[in-house]
Write a protein that holds these residues in place. Structure first.
Motif, PDB file in Angstrom:
ATOM      1  N   VAL A  87      46.753  34.073  -1.682  1.00 48.54           N
ATOM      2  CA  VAL A  87      46.721  35.738  -1.651  1.00 48.54           C
ATOM      3  C   VAL A  87      47.380  36.265  -0.328  1.00 48.54           C
ATOM      4  N   ILE A 117      43.330  30.224  -3.843  1.00 49.88           N
ATOM      5  CA  ILE A 117      42.814  31.526  -3.270  1.00 49.88           C
ATOM      6  C   ILE A 117      43.342  31.795  -1.857  1.00 49.88           C
ATOM      7  N   THR A 177      47.820  32.372  -8.182  1.00 45.37           N
ATOM      8  CA  THR A 177      46.488  33.002  -8.488  1.00 45.37           C
ATOM      9  C   THR A 177      46.357  33.462  -9.648  1.00 45.37           C
ATOM     10  N   ILE A 229      43.355  43.262  -2.476  1.00 44.11           N
ATOM     11  CA  ILE A 229      43.412  42.661  -1.191  1.00 44.11           C
ATOM     12  C   ILE A 229      44.993  42.638  -0.813  1.00 44.11           C
ATOM     13  N   THR A 230      45.776  42.190  -1.800  1.00 44.63           N
ATOM     14  CA  THR A 230      47.364  42.305  -1.699  1.00 44.63           C
ATOM     15  C   THR A 230      47.536  43.564  -1.401  1.00 44.63           C
ATOM     16  N   GLY A 272      44.143  40.368 -10.437  1.00 46.76           N
ATOM     17  CA  GLY A 272      43.096  39.620  -9.611  1.00 46.76           C
ATOM     18  C   GLY A 272      43.167  37.974  -9.768  1.00 46.76           C
ATOM     19  N   LEU A 273      42.400  37.567  -9.491  1.00 45.93           N
ATOM     20  CA  LEU A 273      42.485  35.933  -9.368  1.00 45.93           C
ATOM     21  C   LEU A 273      42.130  35.307 -10.732  1.00 45.93           C
ATOM     22  N   SER A 276      40.926  43.493  -7.293  1.00 46.81           N
ATOM     23  CA  SER A 276      40.280  42.583  -6.784  1.00 46.81           C
ATOM     24  C   SER A 276      41.259  41.751  -5.596  1.00 46.81           C
ATOM     25  N   ALA A 277      41.651  40.660  -6.183  1.00 44.63           N
ATOM     26  CA  ALA A 277      42.542  39.909  -5.091  1.00 44.63           C
ATOM     27  C   ALA A 277      43.931  40.664  -5.036  1.00 44.63           C
TER      28      ALA A 277
END
Length: 257
Positions: free
Chosen positions: A97, A94, A85, A134-135, A55-56, A130-131
């Protein structure tokens, strides 16, 4: 209903493995360093490969408890630190991503080449938080990696209106119903958009990161999912419901059959 394995695979290991770690100095192009930590079972392979995205402002090591649990169960886990990130980057962007699915696919290619014999190119999956979730979703949609046969999305959501694409692959979503970083509704929407076999583990009192009893449930349920989707372990598939609801901290919606 009777579940079937998405791909023929060797029998799932009946034991737990000691885990080794190593760091690969990878780089995609001149300006995208991707230092990658690998957790691997100490034993004869080849083992399935799971690409994990953080995540971030996080680092791969922040997820060591979960990733080492997967490795102990018989999976090689490769986790890159993304250049803009991660906590190591020193320069948070951000929007970068959106470039990470390509980074993740590059890391898969490099790990398969460098650890040839230890990893099975026919049993590759992706997971992320989290991010990183998304990935992972991107790797099954607009930036589809055709090698992926299964995935786990932890507290993730869609950021592009791109449909899930390519050959169907089972996906497990995990989301805390009290997540204040990535809302449960957003995670649910991503789950609803999946046209393939899928499941949703909802942590009733959970936030953005699973801790305590909730972590134990997430670790057990995701390991069951990996054993089924990457080894064809029907017993692990049958354990999903019991492991997901153990202690009453989570519920499971299951459309994997």
């Amino acid at each position: 209903m009777t579940a079937t394995s998405p791909t023929p695979a060797p029998k799932a290991p009946a034991r737990r493995f000691a885990v080794t770690t190593r760091r690969l100095a990878l780089r995609r192009g001149a300006d995208r360093p991707l230092a990658t930590t690998v957790w691997a079972p100490k034993g004869d392979g080849p083992f399935p490969l799971i690409l994990f995205s953080h995540g971030l402002t996080a680092d791969p090591g922040d997820y060591a408890d979960l990733l080492s649990a997967w490795a102990r169960a018989g999976f090689v886990v490769a986790a890159p630190a993304y250049p803009h990130t991660s906590g190591e980057s020193g320069e948070l962007n951000i929007l970068d991503v959106l470039n990470q699915p390509a980074d993740a696919s590059y890391v898969i290619t490099e790990v398969l080449a460098r650890l040839k014999g230890s990893v099975d190119a026919g049993r590759v999956a992706a997971a992320g938080h989290s991010a990183g979730g998304i990935t992972t979703i991107g790797m099954f949609s607009n930036a589809r990696d055709k090698r992926l046969i299964a995935g786990v999305v932890l507290a993730g959501r869609q950021v592009l209106a791109s449909p899930f694409a390519g050959t169907k692959a089972p996906l497990l979503f995990v989301h805390g119903q009290r997540d204040k970083v990535v809302g449960y509704r957003d995670g649910r929407a991503a789950y609803d958009a999946v046209p393939w076999p899928k499941a949703l583990l909802s942590v009733t009192q959970g936030g953005h990161i699973a801790t305590g009893a909730a972590f134990d449930v997430v670790a057990a349920t995701t390991t069951d999912f990996w054993r089924w989707s990457l080894y064809g372990d029907a017993t692990a598939r049958r354990r999903l419901q019991a492991d997901a609801t153990r202690g009453g901290v989570a519920t499971l919606e299951n459309e994997l059959s």
